[in-house]
Design a protein around this motif. Structure first.
Motif, PDB file in Angstrom:
ATOM      1  N   TRP A  76       5.003  20.416  -5.216  1.00 32.88           N
ATOM      2  CA  TRP A  76       5.580  19.069  -5.360  1.00 32.88           C
ATOM      3  C   TRP A  76       7.040  19.076  -4.905  1.00 32.88           C
ATOM      4  CZ3 TRP A  76       0.996  17.812  -5.834  1.00 32.88           C
ATOM      5  CH2 TRP A  76       0.148  18.126  -6.885  1.00 32.88           C
ATOM      6  N   HIS A  77       7.753  20.117  -5.290  1.00 29.43           N
ATOM      7  CA  HIS A  77       9.181  20.220  -4.949  1.00 29.43           C
ATOM      8  C   HIS A  77       9.385  20.253  -3.437  1.00 29.43           C
ATOM      9  CE1 HIS A  77      13.392  21.698  -5.632  1.00 29.43           C
ATOM     10  NE2 HIS A  77      13.182  22.154  -4.402  1.00 29.43           N
ATOM     11  N   LEU A  78       8.623  21.107  -2.762  1.00 32.56           N
ATOM     12  CA  LEU A  78       8.778  21.231  -1.307  1.00 32.56           C
ATOM     13  C   LEU A  78       8.448  19.914  -0.609  1.00 32.56           C
ATOM     14  CD1 LEU A  78       9.267  22.954   1.225  1.00 32.56           C
ATOM     15  CD2 LEU A  78       6.839  23.593   1.151  1.00 32.56           C
ATOM     16  N   ASP A  79       7.401  19.242  -1.061  1.00 35.27           N
ATOM     17  CA  ASP A  79       7.000  17.999  -0.405  1.00 35.27           C
ATOM     18  C   ASP A  79       8.013  16.892  -0.666  1.00 35.27           C
ATOM     19  OD1 ASP A  79       4.927  16.902   1.263  1.00 35.27           O
ATOM     20  OD2 ASP A  79       4.427  15.574  -0.386  1.00 35.27           O
ATOM     21  N   ALA A  80       8.547  16.827  -1.886  1.00 35.20           N
ATOM     22  CA  ALA A  80       9.513  15.782  -2.217  1.00 35.20           C
ATOM     23  C   ALA A  80      10.833  15.978  -1.475  1.00 35.20           C
ATOM     24  CB  ALA A  80       9.771  15.762  -3.723  1.00 35.20           C
ATOM     25  N   TYR A  81      11.187  17.227  -1.189  1.00 33.43           N
ATOM     26  CA  TYR A  81      12.455  17.505  -0.521  1.00 33.43           C
ATOM     27  C   TYR A  81      12.344  17.421   1.006  1.00 33.43           C
ATOM     28  CZ  TYR A  81      15.243  18.981  -4.559  1.00 33.43           C
ATOM     29  OH  TYR A  81      15.977  18.995  -5.720  1.00 33.43           O
ATOM     30  N   TRP A  82      11.217  17.922   1.572  1.00 28.75           N
ATOM     31  CA  TRP A  82      11.147  18.067   3.030  1.00 28.75           C
ATOM     32  C   TRP A  82       9.923  17.415   3.671  1.00 28.75           C
ATOM     33  CZ3 TRP A  82      15.463  19.342   5.293  1.00 28.75           C
ATOM     34  CH2 TRP A  82      16.417  20.053   4.566  1.00 28.75           C
ATOM     35  N   GLY A  83       9.000  16.904   2.870  1.00 22.26           N
ATOM     36  CA  GLY A  83       7.934  16.052   3.372  1.00 22.26           C
ATOM     37  C   GLY A  83       6.871  16.631   4.275  1.00 22.26           C
ATOM     38  N   PRO A  84       6.420  17.899   4.119  1.00 23.08           N
ATOM     39  CA  PRO A  84       5.267  18.333   4.929  1.00 23.08           C
ATOM     40  C   PRO A  84       4.027  17.502   4.578  1.00 23.08           C
ATOM     41  CG  PRO A  84       6.369  20.218   3.917  1.00 23.08           C
ATOM     42  CD  PRO A  84       6.926  18.985   3.273  1.00 23.08           C
ATOM     43  N   ARG A  85       3.124  17.370   5.525  1.00 18.54           N
ATOM     44  CA  ARG A  85       1.861  16.676   5.263  1.00 18.54           C
ATOM     45  C   ARG A  85       0.988  17.514   4.338  1.00 18.54           C
ATOM     46  NH1 ARG A  85       3.044  16.244  10.762  1.00 18.54           N
ATOM     47  NH2 ARG A  85       3.323  14.102  11.543  1.00 18.54           N
ATOM     48  N   ARG A  86       0.037  16.846   3.672  1.00 15.96           N
ATOM     49  CA  ARG A  86      -0.828  17.547   2.720  1.00 15.96           C
ATOM     50  C   ARG A  86      -1.566  18.709   3.370  1.00 15.96           C
ATOM     51  NH1 ARG A  86      -5.994  14.591   0.061  1.00 15.96           N
ATOM     52  NH2 ARG A  86      -6.708  14.890   2.203  1.00 15.96           N
ATOM     53  N   ILE A 137       2.482   6.033  -6.981  1.00 11.46           N
ATOM     54  CA  ILE A 137       2.479   6.192  -5.524  1.00 11.46           C
ATOM     55  C   ILE A 137       1.362   7.163  -5.173  1.00 11.46           C
ATOM     56  CG2 ILE A 137       4.980   5.809  -5.310  1.00 11.46           C
ATOM     57  CD1 ILE A 137       5.238   8.854  -4.786  1.00 11.46           C
ATOM     58  N   ARG A 138       0.986   7.223  -3.892  1.00  9.17           N
ATOM     59  CA  ARG A 138       0.021   8.214  -3.432  1.00  9.17           C
ATOM     60  C   ARG A 138       0.750   9.535  -3.153  1.00  9.17           C
ATOM     61  NH1 ARG A 138      -1.753   5.772   1.958  1.00  9.17           N
ATOM     62  NH2 ARG A 138       0.506   5.879   2.112  1.00  9.17           N
ATOM     63  N   PHE A 139      -0.011  10.612  -3.084  1.00  6.64           N
ATOM     64  CA  PHE A 139       0.633  11.890  -2.781  1.00  6.64           C
ATOM     65  C   PHE A 139       1.330  11.844  -1.423  1.00  6.64           C
ATOM     66  CE2 PHE A 139       0.437  16.091  -0.721  1.00  6.64           C
ATOM     67  CZ  PHE A 139       1.333  16.753  -1.543  1.00  6.64           C
ATOM     68  N   VAL A 151      -5.229  18.658  -4.315  1.00  7.97           N
ATOM     69  CA  VAL A 151      -3.791  18.406  -4.404  1.00  7.97           C
ATOM     70  C   VAL A 151      -3.527  16.944  -4.770  1.00  7.97           C
ATOM     71  CG1 VAL A 151      -1.626  18.372  -3.110  1.00  7.97           C
ATOM     72  CG2 VAL A 151      -3.240  20.254  -2.789  1.00  7.97           C
ATOM     73  N   SER A 152      -4.214  16.026  -4.105  1.00 10.56           N
ATOM     74  CA  SER A 152      -4.012  14.603  -4.374  1.00 10.56           C
ATOM     75  C   SER A 152      -4.452  14.232  -5.787  1.00 10.56           C
ATOM     76  CB  SER A 152      -4.780  13.758  -3.348  1.00 10.56           C
ATOM     77  OG  SER A 152      -4.266  13.961  -2.055  1.00 10.56           O
ATOM     78  N   LYS A 177       0.826  -1.206   0.000  1.00  9.33           N
ATOM     79  CA  LYS A 177       0.000   0.000   0.000  1.00  9.33           C
ATOM     80  C   LYS A 177       0.855   1.249   0.000  1.00  9.33           C
ATOM     81  CE  LYS A 177      -3.545   2.406   2.695  1.00  9.33           C
ATOM     82  NZ  LYS A 177      -4.398   2.381   3.903  1.00  9.33           N
ATOM     83  N   VAL A 178       1.959   1.216   0.736  1.00  9.79           N
ATOM     84  CA  VAL A 178       2.848   2.379   0.848  1.00  9.79           C
ATOM     85  C   VAL A 178       4.118   2.108   0.062  1.00  9.79           C
ATOM     86  CG1 VAL A 178       4.080   3.909   2.425  1.00  9.79           C
ATOM     87  CG2 VAL A 178       1.914   2.866   3.141  1.00  9.79           C
ATOM     88  N   MET A 179       4.259   2.766  -1.068  1.00  7.85           N
ATOM     89  CA  MET A 179       5.431   2.602  -1.918  1.00  7.85           C
ATOM     90  C   MET A 179       6.190   3.926  -2.006  1.00  7.85           C
ATOM     91  SD  MET A 179       5.324  -0.572  -2.752  1.00  7.85           S
ATOM     92  CE  MET A 179       6.672  -0.582  -3.925  1.00  7.85           C
ATOM     93  N   VAL A 180       7.504   3.807  -2.183  1.00 10.23           N
ATOM     94  CA  VAL A 180       8.370   4.985  -2.204  1.00 10.23           C
ATOM     95  C   VAL A 180       9.209   4.969  -3.475  1.00 10.23           C
ATOM     96  CG1 VAL A 180      10.340   6.088  -1.078  1.00 10.23           C
ATOM     97  CG2 VAL A 180       8.465   5.209   0.297  1.00 10.23           C
ATOM     98  N   TRP A 181       9.310   6.116  -4.119  1.00  8.27           N
ATOM     99  CA  TRP A 181      10.168   6.251  -5.294  1.00  8.27           C
ATOM    100  C   TRP A 181      11.635   6.272  -4.886  1.00  8.27           C
ATOM    101  CZ3 TRP A 181       6.902  10.796  -7.541  1.00  8.27           C
ATOM    102  CH2 TRP A 181       5.901  10.288  -8.368  1.00  8.27           C
ATOM    103  N   SER A 182      12.472   5.797  -5.776  1.00 10.46           N
ATOM    104  CA  SER A 182      13.912   5.978  -5.603  1.00 10.46           C
ATOM    105  C   SER A 182      14.243   7.436  -5.907  1.00 10.46           C
ATOM    106  CB  SER A 182      14.677   5.051  -6.545  1.00 10.46           C
ATOM    107  OG  SER A 182      14.453   5.440  -7.897  1.00 10.46           O
ATOM    108  N   SER A 183      15.464   7.845  -5.627  1.00  5.36           N
ATOM    109  CA  SER A 183      15.859   9.233  -5.897  1.00  5.36           C
ATOM    110  C   SER A 183      15.769   9.549  -7.385  1.00  5.36           C
ATOM    111  CB  SER A 183      17.271   9.486  -5.376  1.00  5.36           C
ATOM    112  OG  SER A 183      18.186   8.559  -5.939  1.00  5.36           O
ATOM    113  N   GLU A 184      16.111   8.559  -8.255  1.00  5.85           N
ATOM    114  CA  GLU A 184      16.039   8.775  -9.708  1.00  5.85           C
ATOM    115  C   GLU A 184      14.588   8.955 -10.150  1.00  5.85           C
ATOM    116  OE1 GLU A 184      17.585   6.266  -8.276  1.00  5.85           O
ATOM    117  OE2 GLU A 184      19.725   6.625  -8.681  1.00  5.85           O
TER     118      GLU A 184
END
Length: 501
Positions: free
Chosen positions: A277-287, A425-427, A376-377, A250-257
């Motif tokens: 998208w950039h801010l969330d991918a770099y620092w992970g704030p919740r939606r 993946i999910r947002f 957003v999602s 259910k919870v999948m994560v992208w590689s850095s590439e």
């Protein structure tokens, strides 16, 4: 406090009740059983000896006496509350909780959930029943009726309980307040409200000695459910997904590439929400935290972001936990991207003129209104689908220029999409990916935990520490170097034996 037998017969001469003196009490079928006990004095100091009964048998009388003596009547107010209905008790408790919210000890969203549970389910369904008379069967019947709402089989049911729930969910014009069936998760959330209320009835108000709603929902299986840990999209898993559509967890994560490919694609498409998208991918704030960010929360000159509130649905609220109220020191690239976003927003404001609705939010619609979290999602999912469509066209033999022209994307965006596959993946999984990549980049656990707003470092380490394949490979190299060995294999496959052996 000993049970006694009495009846309602009267003296033939005086007309007075005979009570315990009736000569016919020796007969088995004559009279009822009662008992009195010493209760705490009233507020004015008067003695109180409440009576329990009538009961058909002495055993029933003793059981009830033991019940009230065991805790239900430990105070004068507790005995008075025995006549309190569930609706009256819930309203009184809700008033208490309003004061808690005003004092800052309770979130408004929690209070709203309580209000919904009271108005739509517990008051119309069970509100007329005394708190002391409630049992588990009342709640089982209520939840059975709740499961029928807005389902085809609802019309075939004629229960009075279901009718009251239907009326509670209707608007003034007769239309349903909610038109979708209740999920099991929502019923459980409503159940949490009544469980907490009845716990107060037991521990605070002392109206009952037990909670009849406790234990109705049991966890499946005998093992305690652990934390759901993310799984990395490795090349092998991606290859299987492309072939069969299988998603391993259910919870999948992208590689850095893969994450980099997504951000490059969104940037090349000139997607309006690329900065988010950039801010969330770099620092992970919740939606909800991203949607709730205000202009004043971004210190772009100092490079510091202050996360202090969240928007789960339509209303602004505090962060999920106390640790969620935090400051994040941003990297230079993220600051550059956010400054460009601020400039774009200023241009949009000029273009909209008087029609612009300034919500004060950092991320917003073009007309200035606050973003809805669900939007957003959905927007994120559409980008991933678009990426996949471009790759599908290329597999069908289309060249890059044709793909870009038909799908109305820049050629650069099409070229990015053809670089490598991008599994779904999910947002929210962008947040998981940010945690993984921060740890893989060597950022200390404590700093990662603080940036994500976790309550403890141990949670961060437990959930994310072994997700990134890069970290696992690095650990393998370190353990190999750490353990001294006399015989080691060189790169050519030969065994090196130290001299002197």
């Amino acid at each position: 406090m000993k049970p006694y037998k009495a009846c309602s017969c009267r003296d033939a001469e005086t007309g007075r009740l005979l009570g315990k003196k009736c000569p016919d009490l020796a007969k088995k079928s004559h009279g009822k059983w009662y008992a009195r006990y010493e209760a705490p004095r009233s507020a004015d100091g008067k003695r109180r000896q409440p009576r329990v009964g009538p009961f058909d048998t002495e055993r029933e009388c003793k059981n009830e006496l033991a019940k009230v003596m065991g805790g239900e009547a430990t105070s004068a107010s507790a005995w008075d509350n025995r006549k309190l209905t569930l609706s009256e008790f819930l309203e009184r408790r809700h008033a208490w909780r309003v004061t808690e919210m005003e004092a800052g000890d309770l979130k408004p969203s929690t209070l709203e959930s309580d209000r919904e549970a009271i108005d739509l389910y517990y008051s119309p369904g069970l509100g007329h029943i005394k708190v002391v008379d409630l049992d588990d069967q009342h709640f089982r019947e209520l939840y059975a009726a709740m499961r029928l709402l807005n389902r085809p089989e609802e019309k075939a049911q004629r229960s009075e309980l279901l009718r009251r729930l239907q009326e509670a969910r209707a608007k003034r014009d007769g239309k349903r307040l909610h038109s979708r069936p209740l999920t099991e998760g929502r019923i459980k959330r409503m159940h949490a409200v009544i469980t907490g209320a009845l716990n107060d009835a037991v521990k605070v108000s002392k109206i009952r000695t037990d909670n009849p709603a406790d234990g109705l929902f049991r966890a499946k299986g005998s093992k305690k459910k652990g934390r759901t840990k993310p799984l990395l999209w490795t090349p092998e898993r991606v290859a299987r997904w492309e072939k069969t559509g299988h998603i391993p967890a259910k919870v999948m994560v992208w590689s850095s590439e893969q994450c980099g490919a997504f951000l490059d694609f969104a940037d090349a498409c000139e997607d309006r929400l690329y900065p988010l998208w950039h801010l969330d991918a770099y620092w992970g704030p919740r939606r909800g935290e991203l949607v709730g960010l205000e202009d004043s929360d971004f210190g772009l000159e100092s490079g510091v972001l202050h996360v202090r509130q969240s928007q789960a649905d339509d209303d602004l609220d505090d962060t999920k936990t106390e640790a969620g109220d935090r400051q994040i020191v941003l990297d230079e690239e993220t600051v550059r991207v956010q400054k460009a976003w601020r400039k774009r927003r200023a241009e949009e404001r000029l273009a909209w003129g008087a029609a612009y609705q300034d919500s004060g939010r950092f991320y917003c619609y073009e007309d200035g209104r606050a973003l809805r979290p669900a939007y957003v999602s959905v927007r994120f999912g559409l980008l991933i689908e678009r990426y996949a469509k471009l790759r599908k066209r290329h597999a069908e033999g289309w060249d890059v220029e044709r793909i870009a022209r038909v799908h109305r994307v820049p050629v650069a965006a099409a070229q990015v999409a053809l670089r490598l596959p991008l599994p779904p993946i999910r947002f929210h999984d962008l947040r998981h990916g940010a945690a993984t990549m921060l740890l893989a980049a060597g950022v200390p656990d404590k700093l990662v935990s603080d940036a994500l707003g976790h309550a403890s470092v141990s949670f961060t380490k437990d959930v994310y520490a072994v997700v990134a394949r890069e970290m696992a490979e690095d650990a393998a190299r370190k353990i190999s170097a750490f353990i001294p060995r006399a015989r080691k294999i060189n790169t050519a496959g030969a065994i090196n034996v130290p001299s002197g052996t």
